[in-house]
Design a protein around this motif. Structure first.
Motif, PDB file in Angstrom:
ATOM      1  N   GLN A  64       0.844  -1.200   0.000  1.00 50.52           N
ATOM      2  CA  GLN A  64       0.000   0.000   0.000  1.00 50.52           C
ATOM      3  C   GLN A  64       0.872   1.241   0.000  1.00 50.52           C
ATOM      4  OE1 GLN A  64      -2.337  -0.513   3.537  1.00 50.52           O
ATOM      5  NE2 GLN A  64      -3.612  -2.094   2.611  1.00 50.52           N
ATOM      6  N   ARG A  65       0.285   2.341  -0.469  1.00 48.68           N
ATOM      7  CA  ARG A  65       0.966   3.634  -0.431  1.00 48.68           C
ATOM      8  C   ARG A  65       0.087   4.607   0.326  1.00 48.68           C
ATOM      9  NH1 ARG A  65       3.804   7.004  -5.325  1.00 48.68           N
ATOM     10  NH2 ARG A  65       5.089   8.262  -3.923  1.00 48.68           N
ATOM     11  N   ALA A  66       0.660   5.220   1.339  1.00 49.10           N
ATOM     12  CA  ALA A  66      -0.073   6.180   2.170  1.00 49.10           C
ATOM     13  C   ALA A  66      -0.147   7.535   1.474  1.00 49.10           C
ATOM     14  CB  ALA A  66       0.623   6.328   3.514  1.00 49.10           C
ATOM     15  N   ASP A  67      -1.032   8.377   1.956  1.00 47.50           N
ATOM     16  CA  ASP A  67      -1.149   9.740   1.424  1.00 47.50           C
ATOM     17  C   ASP A  67       0.173  10.497   1.551  1.00 47.50           C
ATOM     18  OD1 ASP A  67      -3.807   9.316   0.783  1.00 47.50           O
ATOM     19  OD2 ASP A  67      -4.552  10.207   2.655  1.00 47.50           O
ATOM     20  N   SER A  68       0.967  10.132   2.548  1.00 47.24           N
ATOM     21  CA  SER A  68       2.269  10.781   2.764  1.00 47.24           C
ATOM     22  C   SER A  68       3.300  10.369   1.719  1.00 47.24           C
ATOM     23  CB  SER A  68       2.800  10.425   4.156  1.00 47.24           C
ATOM     24  OG  SER A  68       3.107   9.042   4.214  1.00 47.24           O
ATOM     25  N   GLY A  69       2.986   9.315   0.952  1.00 47.81           N
ATOM     26  CA  GLY A  69       3.910   8.809  -0.061  1.00 47.81           C
ATOM     27  C   GLY A  69       4.700   7.597   0.392  1.00 47.81           C
ATOM     28  N   ALA A  70       4.626   7.275   1.675  1.00 49.34           N
ATOM     29  CA  ALA A  70       5.354   6.120   2.206  1.00 49.34           C
ATOM     30  C   ALA A  70       4.668   4.825   1.782  1.00 49.34           C
ATOM     31  CB  ALA A  70       5.425   6.198   3.726  1.00 49.34           C
ATOM     32  N   TYR A 125       8.155   2.646   4.462  1.00 47.90           N
ATOM     33  CA  TYR A 125       9.357   2.717   3.635  1.00 47.90           C
ATOM     34  C   TYR A 125       9.223   3.897   2.690  1.00 47.90           C
ATOM     35  CZ  TYR A 125      10.324  -1.984   5.288  1.00 47.90           C
ATOM     36  OH  TYR A 125      10.577  -3.057   6.081  1.00 47.90           O
ATOM     37  N   GLU A 126      10.325   4.601   2.466  1.00 47.29           N
ATOM     38  CA  GLU A 126      10.294   5.765   1.586  1.00 47.29           C
ATOM     39  C   GLU A 126      10.174   5.372   0.118  1.00 47.29           C
ATOM     40  OE1 GLU A 126      13.241   8.757   2.211  1.00 47.29           O
ATOM     41  OE2 GLU A 126      13.081   8.585   4.388  1.00 47.29           O
ATOM     42  N   SER A 127      10.733   4.210  -0.236  1.00 48.03           N
ATOM     43  CA  SER A 127      10.679   3.803  -1.647  1.00 48.03           C
ATOM     44  C   SER A 127       9.912   2.490  -1.801  1.00 48.03           C
ATOM     45  CB  SER A 127      12.090   3.647  -2.218  1.00 48.03           C
ATOM     46  OG  SER A 127      12.690   2.461  -1.754  1.00 48.03           O
ATOM     47  N   ARG A 128       9.277   2.357  -2.951  1.00 47.68           N
ATOM     48  CA  ARG A 128       8.563   1.118  -3.275  1.00 47.68           C
ATOM     49  C   ARG A 128       9.550  -0.044  -3.330  1.00 47.68           C
ATOM     50  NH1 ARG A 128       6.931  -2.266  -7.276  1.00 47.68           N
ATOM     51  NH2 ARG A 128       4.746  -2.923  -7.216  1.00 47.68           N
ATOM     52  N   PHE A 129      10.722   0.198  -3.884  1.00 47.99           N
ATOM     53  CA  PHE A 129      11.751  -0.836  -3.986  1.00 47.99           C
ATOM     54  C   PHE A 129      12.069  -1.427  -2.618  1.00 47.99           C
ATOM     55  CE2 PHE A 129      16.117  -2.283  -3.841  1.00 47.99           C
ATOM     56  CZ  PHE A 129      16.207  -3.096  -4.960  1.00 47.99           C
ATOM     57  N   ASP A 130      12.290  -0.564  -1.615  1.00 47.88           N
ATOM     58  CA  ASP A 130      12.618  -1.047  -0.274  1.00 47.88           C
ATOM     59  C   ASP A 130      11.462  -1.823   0.350  1.00 47.88           C
ATOM     60  OD1 ASP A 130      15.171   0.022  -0.394  1.00 47.88           O
ATOM     61  OD2 ASP A 130      14.641   1.841   0.707  1.00 47.88           O
TER      62      ASP A 130
END
Length: 70
Positions: free
Chosen positions: A18-24, A44-49
């Motif tokens: 999932q991706r939060a509204d914050s982008g995390a 996580y800051e990146s989708r990759f991580d």
């Protein structure tokens, strides 16, 4: 079943990214039967991580030791 056995078979769960509204990014392990969230990751800051972390859980936990600290 002993108290240390997993309550859900791995065949009865799925992993959701999932991706939060914050982008995390965050992943969750969800029961297919009742849609209950069984586990949730840190953000996580990146989708990759996030994908790398969930793949470690999905593929790397077989045979992992359970330490009972109760």
């Amino acid at each position: 079943m002993s108290s240390l056995e997993a309550p859900e078979s791995l065949a009865n769960v799925r992993y959701e990214l999932q991706r939060a509204d914050s982008g995390a990014y965050r992943w969750q392990i969800v029961s297919l039967g009742n849609r209950k969230v069984l586990a949730s990751s840190e953000p996580y800051e990146s989708r990759f991580d996030a994908v790398a972390a969930v793949n470690l859980v999905r593929n790397g936990s077989t045979g992992a030791e359970l330490v009972d600290r109760t």
